[in-house]
Design a protein around this motif. Structure first.
Motif, mmCIF file in Angstrom:
data_model
loop_
_atom_site.group_PDB
_atom_site.id
_atom_site.type_symbol
_atom_site.label_atom_id
_atom_site.label_comp_id
_atom_site.label_asym_id
_atom_site.label_seq_id
_atom_site.Cartn_x
_atom_site.Cartn_y
_atom_site.Cartn_z
ATOM 1 N N CYS A 227 0.882 -1.170 0.000
ATOM 2 C CA CYS A 227 0.000 0.000 0.000
ATOM 3 C C CYS A 227 0.920 1.219 0.000
ATOM 4 O O CYS A 227 1.457 1.603 1.040
ATOM 5 C CB CYS A 227 -0.905 -0.009 1.227
ATOM 6 S SG CYS A 227 -2.065 1.379 1.292
ATOM 7 N N LEU A 228 1.136 1.803 -1.193
ATOM 8 C CA LEU A 228 2.108 2.870 -1.364
ATOM 9 C C LEU A 228 1.417 4.204 -1.634
ATOM 10 O O LEU A 228 0.265 4.256 -2.043
ATOM 11 C CB LEU A 228 3.052 2.545 -2.520
ATOM 12 C CG LEU A 228 3.830 1.226 -2.417
ATOM 13 C CD1 LEU A 228 4.624 0.978 -3.697
ATOM 14 C CD2 LEU A 228 4.756 1.232 -1.207
ATOM 15 N N GLY A 229 2.155 5.277 -1.434
ATOM 16 C CA GLY A 229 1.620 6.619 -1.618
ATOM 17 C C GLY A 229 1.348 7.270 -0.284
ATOM 18 O O GLY A 229 1.226 6.586 0.747
ATOM 19 N N PRO A 230 1.287 8.611 -0.250
ATOM 20 C CA PRO A 230 1.048 9.331 1.006
ATOM 21 C C PRO A 230 -0.194 8.812 1.732
ATOM 22 O O PRO A 230 -1.263 8.695 1.131
ATOM 23 C CB PRO A 230 0.865 10.779 0.554
ATOM 24 C CG PRO A 230 1.605 10.867 -0.739
ATOM 25 C CD PRO A 230 1.427 9.531 -1.400
ATOM 26 N N ALA A 231 -0.048 8.483 2.992
ATOM 27 C CA ALA A 231 -1.138 7.879 3.764
ATOM 28 C C ALA A 231 -2.196 8.926 4.120
ATOM 29 O O ALA A 231 -1.876 10.020 4.581
ATOM 30 C CB ALA A 231 -0.580 7.248 5.028
ATOM 31 N N ARG A 232 -3.456 8.576 3.893
ATOM 32 C CA ARG A 232 -4.575 9.440 4.282
ATOM 33 C C ARG A 232 -5.745 8.555 4.704
ATOM 34 O O ARG A 232 -5.883 7.421 4.231
ATOM 35 C CB ARG A 232 -5.007 10.347 3.128
ATOM 36 C CG ARG A 232 -3.954 11.332 2.675
ATOM 37 C CD ARG A 232 -4.561 12.452 1.820
ATOM 38 N NE ARG A 232 -5.213 11.953 0.632
ATOM 39 C CZ ARG A 232 -4.597 11.770 -0.539
ATOM 40 N NH1 ARG A 232 -3.303 12.049 -0.645
ATOM 41 N NH2 ARG A 232 -5.264 11.323 -1.590
ATOM 42 N N ASN A 290 8.294 4.960 6.697
ATOM 43 C CA ASN A 290 8.014 6.124 7.537
ATOM 44 C C ASN A 290 8.331 7.468 6.899
ATOM 45 O O ASN A 290 8.159 8.504 7.538
ATOM 46 C CB ASN A 290 8.792 6.001 8.847
ATOM 47 C CG ASN A 290 8.409 4.765 9.639
ATOM 48 O OD1 ASN A 290 7.223 4.475 9.783
ATOM 49 N ND2 ASN A 290 9.397 4.020 10.113
ATOM 50 N N SER A 291 8.778 7.479 5.659
ATOM 51 C CA SER A 291 9.179 8.739 5.044
ATOM 52 C C SER A 291 8.732 8.788 3.591
ATOM 53 O O SER A 291 8.259 7.794 3.031
ATOM 54 C CB SER A 291 10.701 8.904 5.122
ATOM 55 O OG SER A 291 11.351 7.839 4.436
ATOM 56 N N ASP A 292 8.880 9.981 2.982
ATOM 57 C CA ASP A 292 8.616 10.101 1.550
ATOM 58 C C ASP A 292 9.617 9.252 0.789
ATOM 59 O O ASP A 292 10.743 9.025 1.242
ATOM 60 C CB ASP A 292 8.746 11.562 1.110
ATOM 61 C CG ASP A 292 7.654 12.440 1.693
ATOM 62 O OD1 ASP A 292 6.570 11.912 1.970
ATOM 63 O OD2 ASP A 292 7.889 13.648 1.864
ATOM 64 N N LEU A 293 9.205 8.798 -0.380
ATOM 65 C CA LEU A 293 10.076 7.956 -1.201
ATOM 66 C C LEU A 293 10.553 8.724 -2.423
ATOM 67 O O LEU A 293 9.782 9.471 -3.039
ATOM 68 C CB LEU A 293 9.326 6.704 -1.664
ATOM 69 C CG LEU A 293 8.763 5.787 -0.573
ATOM 70 C CD1 LEU A 293 7.955 4.656 -1.215
ATOM 71 C CD2 LEU A 293 9.867 5.221 0.298
ATOM 72 N N SER A 294 11.805 8.523 -2.785
ATOM 73 C CA SER A 294 12.287 9.057 -4.050
ATOM 74 C C SER A 294 11.664 8.246 -5.178
ATOM 75 O O SER A 294 11.078 7.174 -4.951
ATOM 76 C CB SER A 294 13.812 8.966 -4.120
ATOM 77 O OG SER A 294 14.211 7.597 -4.198
ATOM 78 N N SER A 295 11.786 8.728 -6.401
ATOM 79 C CA SER A 295 11.236 7.992 -7.548
ATOM 80 C C SER A 295 11.822 6.595 -7.642
ATOM 81 O O SER A 295 11.103 5.619 -7.876
ATOM 82 C CB SER A 295 11.507 8.763 -8.841
ATOM 83 O OG SER A 295 10.809 9.979 -8.852
ATOM 84 N N ASN A 296 13.120 6.487 -7.425
ATOM 85 C CA ASN A 296 13.771 5.175 -7.515
ATOM 86 C C ASN A 296 13.306 4.246 -6.399
ATOM 87 O O ASN A 296 13.070 3.045 -6.628
ATOM 88 C CB ASN A 296 15.290 5.332 -7.460
ATOM 89 C CG ASN A 296 15.853 5.933 -8.736
ATOM 90 O OD1 ASN A 296 15.235 5.840 -9.794
ATOM 91 N ND2 ASN A 296 17.011 6.557 -8.634
ATOM 92 N N GLU A 297 13.192 4.788 -5.180
ATOM 93 C CA GLU A 297 12.722 3.969 -4.057
ATOM 94 C C GLU A 297 11.292 3.498 -4.302
ATOM 95 O O GLU A 297 10.957 2.329 -4.071
ATOM 96 C CB GLU A 297 12.794 4.774 -2.759
ATOM 97 C CG GLU A 297 14.200 5.033 -2.264
ATOM 98 C CD GLU A 297 14.235 6.011 -1.111
ATOM 99 O OE1 GLU A 297 15.178 5.940 -0.301
ATOM 100 O OE2 GLU A 297 13.318 6.864 -1.018
ATOM 101 N N TYR A 298 10.452 4.413 -4.755
ATOM 102 C CA TYR A 298 9.056 4.072 -5.039
ATOM 103 C C TYR A 298 8.978 2.966 -6.098
ATOM 104 O O TYR A 298 8.247 1.975 -5.940
ATOM 105 C CB TYR A 298 8.310 5.316 -5.505
ATOM 106 C CG TYR A 298 6.872 5.079 -5.898
ATOM 107 C CD1 TYR A 298 5.858 5.049 -4.937
ATOM 108 C CD2 TYR A 298 6.519 4.865 -7.228
ATOM 109 C CE1 TYR A 298 4.539 4.827 -5.296
ATOM 110 C CE2 TYR A 298 5.204 4.635 -7.598
ATOM 111 C CZ TYR A 298 4.223 4.630 -6.625
ATOM 112 O OH TYR A 298 2.913 4.391 -6.985
ATOM 113 N N ASN A 299 9.738 3.128 -7.167
ATOM 114 C CA ASN A 299 9.732 2.120 -8.235
ATOM 115 C C ASN A 299 10.213 0.763 -7.735
ATOM 116 O O ASN A 299 9.698 -0.282 -8.141
ATOM 117 C CB ASN A 299 10.598 2.589 -9.393
ATOM 118 C CG ASN A 299 9.953 3.702 -10.198
ATOM 119 O OD1 ASN A 299 8.730 3.869 -10.168
ATOM 120 N ND2 ASN A 299 10.765 4.479 -10.899
ATOM 121 N N ASP A 300 11.205 0.774 -6.837
ATOM 122 C CA ASP A 300 11.716 -0.489 -6.290
ATOM 123 C C ASP A 300 10.630 -1.213 -5.502
ATOM 124 O O ASP A 300 10.432 -2.428 -5.660
ATOM 125 C CB ASP A 300 12.926 -0.217 -5.388
ATOM 126 C CG ASP A 300 14.183 0.114 -6.177
ATOM 127 O OD1 ASP A 300 14.202 -0.171 -7.397
ATOM 128 O OD2 ASP A 300 15.128 0.658 -5.586
#
Length: 417
Positions: A227-232, A290-300
């Motif tokens: 479950c990725l993306g800013p939590a709301r 616990n933090s924002d993800l960079s594009s590379n981290e998100y893609n991983d």
């Protein structure tokens, strides 16, 4: 010699790599550049040097309504904030456009009540002079869908938005203005509100995503559900917590691992802060980001997922698109989603997965169990349909919507002016 086509993207909140503004505008910029179109982005004055260099961003906006500068408990002050920001947008862009050579297309990816009036006045001054085509993109709901309604309920204050939108009708009919959105349900809502035609666009994704699809290799020992993306709260993270807790207690042997991005405080409807269950924090089967993800981290994280889980609340996502759902479909990753939302439309058209009733954590737990037990079946179906997702959300399809015609490199663009 054919002069190079030029597009201006107006994104007052673009500052850095955080939020949807960067990723979305990066993809739009890439699509246009690959078609031989010169791209400029009008961004916030604090936009980072890295974004300026990468996207040819020009720092012009000192203020953005997205920073909450007009929030007030007073309705009068909120309405005054709308007028003030429209005037500010007009003045800022008037100065910018007056000193420019003009653009074949101006694209505004995020338009709300703080912008609509400004663009009417800018149209009056620059239409067919320095602004040949204007695309205004709608993302937010004008109405709500309570009690499982399929028809929008409009509050009294939306009459203001209705009157403003109706002023665009003649510009839409002439072809100078295009109102766009990325959801058929959204388009229907605004047509019911103001009688305006709204074009449904595909969601732009960079070619990097297509490259990632070719390199996916699922070798996980357990089924990874992300479950990725800013939590709301509107994304149902509280419902997900309940479902996982139920599974941990009733199905401890279930061969899966959960990746949950919980990178900010989540506020409940009563104003209290939603807390993580200690049982989840202590479980080796649950990993919190616990933090924002960079594009590379998100893609991983995305490409190592076997399933994406999106228990979004129906009232918030009945009409709204989910970028990660598009990404999952393109990558051939099955989805667990909330029924009777845009998500269900997308999965039925070009994805695969399982639907869950709104806010039902027990059914969500049950569908997680089914997904884990039959992951190969759902993954194969998702892979088979992923070509449909890539075709619909392709650069060519997006550019045709954006420009109102097929775009070929180094060819001139026809204009309604």
């Amino acid at each position: 010699m054919i002069s190079q086509k030029k597009i201006l993207i107006v994104e007052e909140a673009l500052k850095n790599y955080t939020g949807h503004w960067y990723e979305y505008n990066k993809a739009v910029t890439e699509f246009n550049r690959n078609a031989g179109i010169e791209v400029t982005i009008a961004a916030h004055k604090t936009v980072s040097t890295e974004v300026i260099n990468e996207l040819n961003a020009v720092p012009i906006f000192e203020y953005t309504n997205w920073d909450g500068i007009y929030y007030s408990s007073s309705a009068i002050k909120r309405y005054l904030g709308i007028i003030r920001h429209n005037w500010y947008i007009y003045k800022t862009l008037d100065k910018f456009l007056s000193s420019s050579e003009g653009y074949d297309c101006v694209f505004v990816p995020t338009v709300i009540i703080y912008h609509w009036i400004a663009w009417l006045f800018l149209l009056k001054k620059y239409q067919c002079k320095k602004l040949k085509r204007l695309v205004l993109f709608i993302r937010n709901n004008a109405g709500s869908y309570p009690n499982n309604s399929t028809q929008p309920v409009f509050e009294k204050h939306t009459i203001i938005l209705r009157k403003i939108l109706q002023q665009y009708c003649k510009h839409i009919q002439s072809g100078v203005v295009c109102l766009g959105t990325d959801s058929q349900r959204h388009a229907k809502e605004y047509n019911l509100l103001a009688g305006v035609d709204v074009k449904v666009f595909p969601h732009p994704k960079t070619t990097e995503l297509n490259n990632l699809y070719n390199n996916i290799n699922h070798v996980n020992k357990e089924v990874v559900i992300s479950c990725l993306g800013p939590a709301r709260l509107e994304k149902g993270i509280d419902v997900l917590q309940q479902a996982i807790l139920h599974l941990l207690s009733t199905k401890p042997e279930l061969n899966c691992k959960f990746i949950i991005q919980w990178n900010r405080d989540i506020i409940n409807a009563d104003g209290s802060k939603l807390k993580r269950y200690p049982e989840l924090e202590q479980s080796y089967k649950v990993h919190f980001l616990n933090s924002d993800l960079s594009s590379n981290e998100y893609n991983d994280y995305l490409t190592t997922s076997d399933c994406i889980i999106l228990p979004y609340r129906r009232q918030s996502y009945y009409t709204r698109l989910s970028g990660i759902a598009v990404e999952a479909a393109i990558l051939g990753i099955p989805i667990i989603y909330t029924k009777d939302t845009w998500l269900e439309d997308a999965v039925s058209e070009y994805g695969a997965g399982l639907g869950v009733e709104n806010e039902n954590y027990l059914e969500l737990a049950e569908k997680i169990d089914i997904m884990v037990s039959h992951i190969d079946e759902y993954r194969n179906e998702a892979i088979q349909k992923s070509d449909l997702a890539r075709k619909y959300h392709s650069p060519d399809n997006f550019l045709q919507c954006l420009w109102g015609q097929e775009i070929k490199k180094n060819e001139s663009v026809s204009s309604s002016c």
